[in-house]
Scaffold this motif. Structure first.
Motif, mmCIF file in Angstrom:
data_model
loop_
_atom_site.group_PDB
_atom_site.id
_atom_site.type_symbol
_atom_site.label_atom_id
_atom_site.label_comp_id
_atom_site.label_asym_id
_atom_site.label_seq_id
_atom_site.Cartn_x
_atom_site.Cartn_y
_atom_site.Cartn_z
ATOM 1 N N TYR A 6 -0.068 1.086 -9.600
ATOM 2 C CA TYR A 6 -1.275 1.894 -9.643
ATOM 3 C C TYR A 6 -2.483 1.078 -9.193
ATOM 4 N N ILE A 7 -3.376 1.722 -8.456
ATOM 5 C CA ILE A 7 -4.641 1.114 -8.063
ATOM 6 C C ILE A 7 -5.736 2.157 -8.236
ATOM 7 N N LYS A 8 -6.807 1.753 -8.898
ATOM 8 C CA LYS A 8 -7.984 2.615 -9.053
ATOM 9 C C LYS A 8 -9.113 1.992 -8.231
ATOM 10 N N THR A 9 -9.551 2.674 -7.192
ATOM 11 C CA THR A 9 -10.616 2.139 -6.355
ATOM 12 C C THR A 9 -11.979 2.480 -6.949
ATOM 13 N N GLY A 10 -12.958 1.622 -6.732
ATOM 14 C CA GLY A 10 -14.301 1.874 -7.220
ATOM 15 C C GLY A 10 -14.989 2.986 -6.448
ATOM 16 N N ILE A 11 -16.045 3.528 -7.023
ATOM 17 C CA ILE A 11 -16.844 4.520 -6.299
ATOM 18 C C ILE A 11 -17.358 3.890 -5.003
ATOM 19 N N ALA A 57 -13.166 5.808 -5.005
ATOM 20 C CA ALA A 57 -13.174 6.695 -6.174
ATOM 21 C C ALA A 57 -11.897 7.497 -6.325
ATOM 22 N N THR A 58 -10.764 6.821 -6.176
ATOM 23 C CA THR A 58 -9.476 7.517 -6.208
ATOM 24 C C THR A 58 -8.453 6.721 -7.010
ATOM 25 N N ASP A 59 -7.666 7.425 -7.823
ATOM 26 C CA ASP A 59 -6.526 6.829 -8.523
ATOM 27 C C ASP A 59 -5.289 6.992 -7.646
ATOM 28 N N TYR A 60 -4.657 5.871 -7.317
ATOM 29 C CA TYR A 60 -3.461 5.887 -6.470
ATOM 30 C C TYR A 60 -2.233 5.470 -7.265
ATOM 31 N N ASP A 63 5.024 4.315 -4.906
ATOM 32 C CA ASP A 63 6.418 4.194 -5.313
ATOM 33 C C ASP A 63 6.923 2.788 -5.037
ATOM 34 N N SER A 64 8.174 2.543 -5.316
ATOM 35 C CA SER A 64 8.749 1.207 -5.189
ATOM 36 C C SER A 64 8.788 0.717 -3.743
ATOM 37 N N GLN A 65 8.647 1.637 -2.783
ATOM 38 C CA GLN A 65 8.643 1.275 -1.370
ATOM 39 C C GLN A 65 7.230 1.054 -0.826
ATOM 40 N N GLY A 66 6.230 1.173 -1.708
ATOM 41 C CA GLY A 66 4.850 0.973 -1.287
ATOM 42 C C GLY A 66 4.208 2.185 -0.652
ATOM 43 N N GLN A 67 4.870 3.353 -0.723
ATOM 44 C CA GLN A 67 4.312 4.583 -0.178
ATOM 45 C C GLN A 67 3.475 5.294 -1.249
ATOM 46 N N VAL A 68 2.413 5.961 -0.812
ATOM 47 C CA VAL A 68 1.570 6.689 -1.751
ATOM 48 C C VAL A 68 2.349 7.856 -2.346
ATOM 49 N N LYS A 69 2.474 7.853 -3.659
ATOM 50 C CA LYS A 69 3.197 8.913 -4.362
ATOM 51 C C LYS A 69 2.230 9.992 -4.843
ATOM 52 N N ASN A 70 1.113 9.568 -5.394
ATOM 53 C CA ASN A 70 0.080 10.489 -5.847
ATOM 54 C C ASN A 70 -1.287 9.848 -5.629
ATOM 55 N N LYS A 71 -2.279 10.672 -5.330
ATOM 56 C CA LYS A 71 -3.659 10.182 -5.272
ATOM 57 C C LYS A 71 -4.578 11.258 -5.832
#
Length: 464
Positions: A6-11, A57-60, A63-71
């Motif tokens: 998981y990565i949460k980017t700043g505004i 400003a997004t929660d990412y 998955d285990s392959q480094g692909q975006v699963k949810n944002k």
């Protein structure tokens, strides 16, 4: 979930986070043309088609392959001004600003880059009673001595100060190290702090940086509602550098891309503006710059500071961005909140020259207009002309110290013509803009040469 990250980017993100997408590999030439025009990549673009940058400003979830699963975006820039007095807004700003700075710097030896403007001056008065504060400033060799203003601010607050001077030709010894830091996502003349990396570590433990205060705490007022065309023209005027459209167009044509660059670029900017649901033009344009300019240009070179010591950015704090969206534009217009805060905290500092309004200060800058500023303007012009006569022309921009002169020119030509750069950009295009810079108009074509140099270094270090 097992295997997820998981990565949460700043505004306003402090750094770029990259991820890969499932598409054909190779250079994104259209994105590079936009970069050539403006000096920064648009939205989530990178040099590569298969690589993108996480949006603000997004929660990412990956998955285990480094692909975006949810944002999931958690913040949208908006304008919902509260019905409060200016004094209430000032009290709230004071409390929030000082709370953020205290959290970021408590118990640490703080390094404060101090300019003659307002952002770092606002930090300086907030940090004046900090037990371990070291300030510094720099000026260009043969340029306006901005360090004199900074030194006066430091002396008024009774804090230590160091003056530095940007040397001629420092870039060539530092250029490959700088490329490693910013990955060529910025040109190499704007991050002037690279000239002093060896000195920073000696004066403190953590930086308090004033980036983006001038955007958040300025505006055009309450009743500003431009047409879509007027907003587009303003953005184009702000983001496209001198000679940038010309360079981008030539690159587009030389690479044989479909259509024409100007139409492509304008449609992209229109699309980005249309996604911002704010009626007030002042607040909308601030949101545009904070979404696209700050993370893709301003933040890129924060790594220069961070290569020496940890960084803190009070104006980048999420709480500050949220606060700004609720403050009436009239209170932000003409830097009113910052000026009032400085006047409240230190009358001495408020009486010191404001660089952007020189020779006036925070109390009398309203007089910076004809005829009241004529004596200063006349004397300054005479001084510049006299210095040019004796062989010390006035320096206002870093490229003048890094590109002009025989030794600098040899280094510049080496990168442009002898580094294998013609594998990416044709010799014809390189020669055209280099010649225009040398023979036609150095000021107009300085950005073009700066971007060609950046692309030449990218081609050598990362292009294969």
């Amino acid at each position: 979930m097992k295997g997820s990250t998981y990565i949460k980017t700043g505004i306003i993100p402090e750094k770029q986070h990259y991820y890969k997408v499932q598409t054909s590999r190779g250079l994104d030439l259209k994105a590079i043309c936009c970069y050539a025009a403006t000096g920064f990549f648009l939205e989530d673009d990178t040099f590569w088609k298969h690589q993108k940058v996480l949006k603000p400003a997004t929660d990412y979830e990956f998955d285990s392959q480094g692909q975006v699963k949810n944002k999931t975006p958690y913040f949208q820039w908006h304008y919902n001004p509260r019905i409060i007095s200016f004094e209430q807004a000032l009290d709230e700003f004071e409390h929030l600003f000082e709370t953020i700075i205290s959290e970021q710097t408590k118990g640490k030896k703080v390094i404060l880059p101090l300019s003659g403007g307002l952002d770092s001056r606002t930090q300086a008065v907030a940090l004046a009673k900090h037990s371990h504060l070291q300030t510094y400033s720099y000026s260009f060799k043969n340029g306006y001595p901005e360090s004199r203003i900074s030194k006066r601010i430091a002396n008024a607050l009774g804090v230590p100060f160091t003056s530095m001077e940007v040397p001629k030709g420092y870039l060539w010894d530092a250029i490959e190290d700088l490329a490693e830091i910013n990955q060529c996502y910025s040109d190499f003349c704007n991050p002037r702090q690279m000239a002093f990396v060896d000195q920073y570590a000696e004066i403190g433990e953590v930086f308090s940086l004033g980036h983006w205060g001038d955007v958040l705490f300025d505006g055009m007022g309450e009743d500003v509602q431009w047409t879509t065309e007027e907003e587009l023209n303003w953005v184009l005027k702000k983001v496209v550098k001198k000679g940038g459209m010309e360079l981008a167009t030539r690159l587009w044509e030389s690479w044989g891309l479909d259509g024409d660059f100007e139409s492509y670029f304008m449609e992209r900017i229109k699309g980005l503006l249309s996604n911002i649901d704010i009626d007030n033009t002042s607040a909308k344009l601030r949101a545009f710059k904070s979404l696209y300019w700050a993370p893709r240009w301003t933040s890129v070179n924060l790594g220069v500071f961070e290569s020496v010591a940890p960084i803190t950015l009070p104006y980048y704090d999420n709480r500050m961005c949220e606060f700004i969206c609720t403050i009436p534009e009239e209170y932000l217009k003409d830097r009113k909140l910052q000026i009032a805060y400085i006047q409240r905290k230190s009358k001495k500092v408020a009486n010191i020259t404001w660089h952007q309004q020189k020779p006036f200060n925070l109390n009398n800058y309203h007089w910076n207009r004809t005829p009241y500023n004529l004596p200063y303007r006349v004397i300054s012009k005479i001084e510049r002309e006299l210095r040019a006569v004796v062989g010390r022309p006035h320096v206002a921009r870093n490229w003048e110290l890094q590109f002009l002169g025989k030794e600098n020119d040899q280094q510049l030509q080496g990168w442009l013509f002898e580094s294998g750069f013609d594998k990416l950009v044709s010799k014809e295009v390189i020669q055209e803009f280099y010649t225009n810079f040398k023979m036609k108009d150095a000021v107009w074509y300085s950005h073009s040469v700066n971007m060609l140099l950046t692309l030449a270094v990218f081609n050598k270090k990362f292009g294969s």
